[in-house]
Design a protein around this motif. Structure first.
Motif, PDB file in Angstrom:
ATOM      1  N   ALA A   1       0.756   5.013   1.678  1.00 19.60           N
ATOM      2  CA  ALA A   1      -0.619   5.633   2.487  1.00 19.60           C
ATOM      3  C   ALA A   1      -0.403   7.277   2.878  1.00 19.60           C
ATOM      4  O   ALA A   1       0.274   7.833   4.013  1.00 19.60           O
ATOM      5  N   PRO A   2      -0.059   7.811   1.633  1.00 18.22           N
ATOM      6  CA  PRO A   2      -0.127   9.720   1.743  1.00 18.22           C
ATOM      7  C   PRO A   2      -1.400  10.283   2.843  1.00 18.22           C
ATOM      8  O   PRO A   2      -2.817   9.883   2.502  1.00 18.22           O
ATOM      9  N   SER A   3      -0.957  10.723   2.727  1.00 18.91           N
ATOM     10  CA  SER A   3      -1.799  12.080   4.289  1.00 18.91           C
ATOM     11  C   SER A   3      -1.708  13.441   3.003  1.00 18.91           C
ATOM     12  O   SER A   3      -1.430  13.825   2.733  1.00 18.91           O
TER      13      SER A   3
ATOM     14  N   HIS B   1      10.054   6.215   9.171  1.00 19.99           N
ATOM     15  CA  HIS B   1       9.460   5.175   9.998  1.00 19.99           C
ATOM     16  C   HIS B   1      10.408   4.090  10.975  1.00 19.99           C
ATOM     17  O   HIS B   1       9.334   3.380  11.153  1.00 19.99           O
TER      18      HIS B   1
ATOM     19  N   SER C   1      -3.226   2.603  11.331  1.00 24.02           N
ATOM     20  CA  SER C   1      -2.587   2.652  10.138  1.00 24.02           C
ATOM     21  C   SER C   1      -2.430   1.152  10.885  1.00 24.02           C
ATOM     22  O   SER C   1      -2.404  -0.070   9.962  1.00 24.02           O
TER      23      SER C   1
ATOM     24  N   ARG D   1       8.354   1.727   3.082  1.00 26.74           N
ATOM     25  CA  ARG D   1       8.574   3.573   3.591  1.00 26.74           C
ATOM     26  C   ARG D   1      10.035   3.925   3.857  1.00 26.74           C
ATOM     27  O   ARG D   1      10.070   2.790   3.885  1.00 26.74           O
TER      28      ARG D   1
ATOM     29  N   TYR E   1      -1.385   9.021  14.021  1.00 26.91           N
ATOM     30  CA  TYR E   1      -1.278   8.244  12.611  1.00 26.91           C
ATOM     31  C   TYR E   1      -0.539   6.081  12.749  1.00 26.91           C
ATOM     32  O   TYR E   1      -1.650   6.245  12.362  1.00 26.91           O
TER      33      TYR E   1
ATOM     34  N   ARG F   1      -3.780   3.771   0.051  1.00 25.64           N
ATOM     35  CA  ARG F   1      -4.731   4.954   1.049  1.00 25.64           C
ATOM     36  C   ARG F   1      -4.927   5.802   1.731  1.00 25.64           C
ATOM     37  O   ARG F   1      -3.350   6.621   1.940  1.00 25.64           O
TER      38      ARG F   1
ATOM     39  N   ASP G   1      -4.367   8.408   3.823  1.00 24.16           N
ATOM     40  CA  ASP G   1      -4.707   9.419   5.204  1.00 24.16           C
ATOM     41  C   ASP G   1      -5.259  10.432   5.852  1.00 24.16           C
ATOM     42  O   ASP G   1      -4.119  11.126   6.211  1.00 24.16           O
TER      43      ASP G   1
ATOM     44  N   ARG H   1       0.657  -1.424  -0.382  1.00 22.38           N
ATOM     45  CA  ARG H   1      -0.092   0.124  -0.001  1.00 22.38           C
ATOM     46  C   ARG H   1       0.771   0.928  -0.132  1.00 22.38           C
ATOM     47  O   ARG H   1       2.003   1.659   0.202  1.00 22.38           O
TER      48      ARG H   1
HETATM   49  N1  GLU Z   1       0.709   8.039   6.172  1.00 17.86           N
HETATM   50  C1  GLU Z   1       1.434   8.359   6.687  1.00 17.86           C
HETATM   51  C2  GLU Z   1       2.867   8.773   6.041  1.00 17.86           C
HETATM   52  O1  GLU Z   1       2.967   9.588   4.705  1.00 17.86           O
HETATM   53  C3  GLU Z   1       1.821   6.630   6.342  1.00 17.86           C
HETATM   54  C4  GLU Z   1       3.389   6.069   6.573  1.00 17.86           C
HETATM   55  C5  GLU Z   1       2.940   4.616   6.295  1.00 17.86           C
HETATM   56  O2  GLU Z   1       3.337   4.072   5.489  1.00 17.86           O
HETATM   57  O3  GLU Z   1       2.168   3.936   7.232  1.00 17.86           O
HETATM   58  O4  GLU Z   1       3.929   9.376   6.143  1.00 17.86           O
END
Ligand code: GLU
Length: 451
Positions: A7-9, A206, A188, A202, A184, A39, A41, A5
């Motif tokens: 998962a951008p905000s 992280h 997640s 990612r 977050y 996804r 976020d 996935r």
């Molecule tokens: N929304 C988070 C970000 O942009 C997702 C991080 C992830 O991949 O879990 O950093």
């Protein structure tokens, strides 16, 4: 089956670093014939914007990174509530009341004593009566996840290799704010479980989140996915500048950058594999190997993107670009002009040169005489014969070399100038048949002699 996935905000536009993460997740899924999910976020309803959601989808579409499914966190609050209730019941989340200032003070004291600045779990000692008193006073709790300090935290990172963290050195993370909103971290994990994510790839920013989230997977009774953390992108001179860091796809598109160029570069940047503009996205995906990703930051250089872009354009077929070319510009013209382009948009300029009119250059009397001879030679070509037409440049220059004794620049440049109005450009042999007999003759004859 591999499920990844991105998962951008939606609190801004995708920049080159986000796109790289999206691409690598897409490649991982494609390589294995798996699924690549998007996804959104958007639990932070104040900062998330619908126009950014639309822009993220449009950018992925432009890049050809089409997701096999999409979920939005803002539509999944019920699921988070249910899973959270399970953690409450299991005693894996607990209520806290410290203000930001109190926490800051605690940290200072700890640091002053040479202790790690982690949350001291004071709120764990509160009893039901204490919570009731807080509630009566109108104080709402925020919630922390209770780390298991006895369990070893370790994983085999797809890029970084064996990773190990000591939970005793980590703060219980806040997962929910006093107003009930989510941070977050927990949603997640809940989503990764619910969406059946098998591989999380990612940025290395992280890594410490992963240490915490691994325990959340376990607390929720799920097998964690495999994790891989890639080195961050930097500019060619170190940290990614603000401008590069926010360089969006729309801007690249406007500069004439092709999506295939973005993909060819980002697929290999920071790996030990060479950037190869000849490879198509699916081929790049098939060749993906996470172990070839380095630990050192990947350097992004706009000039390199432009070079890759030109190389990609020089390989695009007429079919692939026809819709973006000027009316009437066929395959032969594209083939002739393509090697000279740094953007597809520039094709129109060269097409205008082919079609004319071109400004008649002014030349010294010698060159002027030379072009008169050239016009005579050119007239002898039987233009209706395809071989003669296609070899017209070769015939013209061979003949002129012979008859005038000119060679090199003196032989070629006046011809090019007269025929195109420019000193440089695409291969004349390919250009001349496109210009056509009458027009070429008119250009050779149209040159003015300097007074
Ligand atoms: N929304 C988070 C970000 O942009 C997702 C991080 C992830 O991949 O879990 O950093």
């Amino acid at each position: 089956m591999t499920v990844t996935r991105f998962a951008p905000s939606p609190t801004g536009l995708l920049h080159i670093g986000n796109v790289r993460t999206a691409l690598h997740n897409w490649m991982l899924a494609r390589k294995d014939g798996g699924r690549f999910l998007l996804r959104i976020d958007d639990t932070d309803t104040a900062r998330s914007r619908e126009d950014y959601v639309a822009a993220i989808r449009a950018d992925l579409d432009w890049l050809g990174l089409r997701p096999d499914g999409e979920v939005r966190q803002s539509e999944r609050f019920d699921l988070y509530e249910r899973e959270f209730a399970r953690l409450v019941a299991a005693g894996r989340v607990y209520r806290c009341y410290e203000s930001a200032q109190e926490l800051e003070l605690k940290r200072k004291v700890q640091l002053g004593r040479g202790l790690p600045p982690i949350y001291d779990r004071a709120a764990l000692a509160l009893g039901e009566a204490d919570h009731a008193a807080k509630a009566a006073a109108g104080e709402m709790p925020h919630w922390r996840f209770l780390l298991d300090r006895d369990a070893a935290i370790a994983w085999d990172d797809g890029i970084r290799g064996a990773q190990r963290f000591d939970a005793a050195q980590m703060s219980d993370p806040v997962v929910r704010r006093a107003d009930g909103s989510w941070l977050y971290m927990l949603p997640s994990v809940i989503d990764d479980i619910d969406m059946g994510i098998t591989q999380v790839l990612r940025g290395e920013d992280h890594v410490s989140n992963t240490a915490t989230q691994l325990q959340m997977f376990t607390a929720l009774g799920a097998e964690p996915p495999r994790f891989a953390h890639e080195a961050l992108l930097t500019g060619s001179e170190g940290k990614l500048s603000k401008r590069l860091g926010s360089l969006g796809m729309a801007e690249l598109r406007e500069q004439g950058i092709e999506p295939e160029a973005v993909i060819a570069l980002l697929a290999r940047l920071g790996t030990s594999d060479p950037v190869d503009p000849a490879l198509r996205p699916m081929e790049l995906a098939a060749a993906l190997d996470l172990t070839r990703f380095g630990r050192a930051p990947a350097r992004f250089d706009e000039a390199e993107l432009q070079r890759v872009n030109a190389a990609v354009i020089h390989r695009l077929s007429h079919d692939e670009v026809a819709a973006r070319l000027p009316d009437g510009m066929g395959a032969a013209a594209w083939q002739a002009i393509r090697p000279n382009l740094s953007t597809v948009g520039e094709a129109a300029e060269w097409w205008a040169v082919v079609r004319g009119p071109v400004a008649a250059p002014v030349m010294n009397s010698e060159d002027h005489e030379y072009l008169k001879i050239a016009a005579n030679v050119f007239e002898q070509i039987d233009w209706d014969l395809p071989e003669a037409r296609n070899e017209s440049w070769k015939f013209l220059t061979a003949n002129l070399k012979e008859t005038t004794g000119r060679k090199g620049k003196a032989l070629f440049l006046p011809l090019r100038l007269a025929l195109t109005g420019r000193e440089h450009g695409p291969d004349m042999a390919a250009l001349l048949p496109l210009i056509g007999r009458d027009e070429a003759l008119a250009r050779l004859a149209g040159v003015r002699a300097a007074a």
